[in-house]
Design a protein around this motif. Structure first.
Motif, PDB file in Angstrom:
ATOM      1  N   GLU A  35       0.895  -1.311   0.033  1.00  0.00           N
ATOM      2  CA  GLU A  35      -0.105   0.045   0.102  1.00  0.00           C
ATOM      3  C   GLU A  35       0.981   1.291   0.215  1.00  0.00           C
ATOM      4  OE1 GLU A  35      -2.737  -0.610   3.352  1.00  0.00           O
ATOM      5  OE2 GLU A  35      -4.032  -1.818   2.063  1.00  0.00           O
ATOM      6  N   THR A  38       2.072   1.600  -3.402  1.00  0.00           N
ATOM      7  CA  THR A  38       1.135   2.253  -4.179  1.00  0.00           C
ATOM      8  C   THR A  38       0.963   3.779  -4.031  1.00  0.00           C
ATOM      9  OG1 THR A  38       0.037   0.210  -4.497  1.00  0.00           O
ATOM     10  CG2 THR A  38      -1.440   2.065  -4.750  1.00  0.00           C
ATOM     11  N   ALA A  53      -5.272   4.682  -4.377  1.00  0.00           N
ATOM     12  CA  ALA A  53      -4.256   5.492  -3.836  1.00  0.00           C
ATOM     13  C   ALA A  53      -5.145   6.371  -2.913  1.00  0.00           C
ATOM     14  CB  ALA A  53      -3.506   6.157  -4.771  1.00  0.00           C
TER      15      ALA A  53
END
Length: 332
Positions: A35, A38, A53
């Protein structure tokens, strides 16, 4: 916090440098790291943007107490306001846009938060413990990609391995076993409580602290081996398995008991009210009694778990859900 150019900050960010050096397969199963990558690759998020995002951005702002609305992946007014609050608190140009500088700062703050969580709990968790504190540690270890197991609050082999990596990477010292002093103090308090007062009719839990001379010696022997490693088939101080530990402790006190948990279960006498010194049995890796320990009072028992001889709490979810009952061993 943000000193130097954005480029230098990004290059010196622990997580940033880690994810850029790893192939996708390494971080794909470790969601916090994936994450963050990203989010970094988004470079800039602004009002009206939507997608994964933005969802990650909202989640991080929420974790840091800047955003309280629904995490929906839509960068609206409330998300923009949260970004502005974060930028203001970190002496950044207040734009409401999550540009590279803001994203890197957000990740750095998140990294710092997780390191502080590990540091603050390093003296509170140890192998064999099951607690909410262990869950928090597992979450932070997972954040850095060190822990790949289930967030279950059980300090087992996977957690121990992850902790060792964190110790090396972040110079944090965790306990390697339950504090011996606290175990000794707990035992002495139980013994003093059991021997310094005479029970009366108003005492409803007398049996929970009762320790006769024989069981007192058994518990002392058991405590003397806290920290001994787990060894499959082990029945000596160099390493114990579950039943090997019980057999050794009882043998050291002149009492012979069977070698396997199921045989010990059949050998002992059933009890209706749990007393200190009784054996408590659990169903773990197979149907029927497959694990056991010695009850030491205050809802705790001492046993040879996968991380060695340790003290555990019977009220912990793992043990509570697997409890079968207790048996009493008479001297022979």
């Amino acid at each position: 916090m943000l000193n130097g150019t954005v480029e230098n900050i990004a290059k010196n960010t622990l997580l940033y440098s880690f994810v850029l050096s790893q192939p996708f397969a390494v971080y794909a199963g470790s969601y916090p790291i994936f994450e963050n990558k990203t989010l970094l690759e988004a470079e800039q998020l602004e009002y009206g943007d939507h997608g994964e995002a933005v969802r990650i951005l909202q989640y991080k702002l929420n974790e840091l107490d800047y955003y309280e609305d629904k995490v929906d992946g839509e960068l609206g007014v409330l998300t923009e306001h949260a970004i502005k609050k974060f930028q203001r608190d970190h002496n950044m140009t207040i734009t409401g846009q999550a540009d590279t500088e803001t994203i890197v700062a957000l990740i750095e703050v998140d990294i710092d938060r997780n390191i502080k969580r590990l540091e603050s709990l390093s003296d509170s968790v140890y192998p064999g413990l099951q607690s909410e504190e262990v869950k928090i540690v597992q979450e932070s270890l997972q954040y850095f990609g060190y822990y790949e197991g289930e967030i279950d609050g059980m300090y087992g082999p996977l957690t121990k391995k992850a902790v060792e990596i964190a110790e090396e990477k972040h110079d944090i010292d965790f306990l390697d076993q339950a504090p011996r002093q606290s175990l000794s103090t707990m035992y002495n308090e139980e013994k003093e409580q059991a021997t310094s007062s005479v029970p009366n009719k108003s005492t409803s839990n007398v049996k929970n602290v009762k320790i006769d001379a024989n069981y007192s010696s058994i518990i002392q022997t058991a405590y003397a081996h806290v920290g001994t490693p787990y060894v499959w088939g082990g029945s000596a101080p160099g390493g114990f398995d579950c039943s090997g530990f019980l057999q050794y402790v009882y043998s050291a006190n002149g009492i012979t008991i069977p070698r396997t948990v199921s045989d010990i279960w059949n050998f002992g006498s059933s009890v209706d009210s749990l007393s200190v010194g009784d054996l408590v049995f659990y169903q773990t890796y197979k149907p029927g009694p497959s694990h056991a320990g010695i009850y030491i009072g205050n809802g705790q028992f001492i046993h040879a778990g996968l991380d060695g001889v340790e003290v555990s709490n019977m009220s912990e979810t793992y043990w509570q859900s697997r409890y079968l009952g207790a048996k009493r061993i008479s001297g022979n």
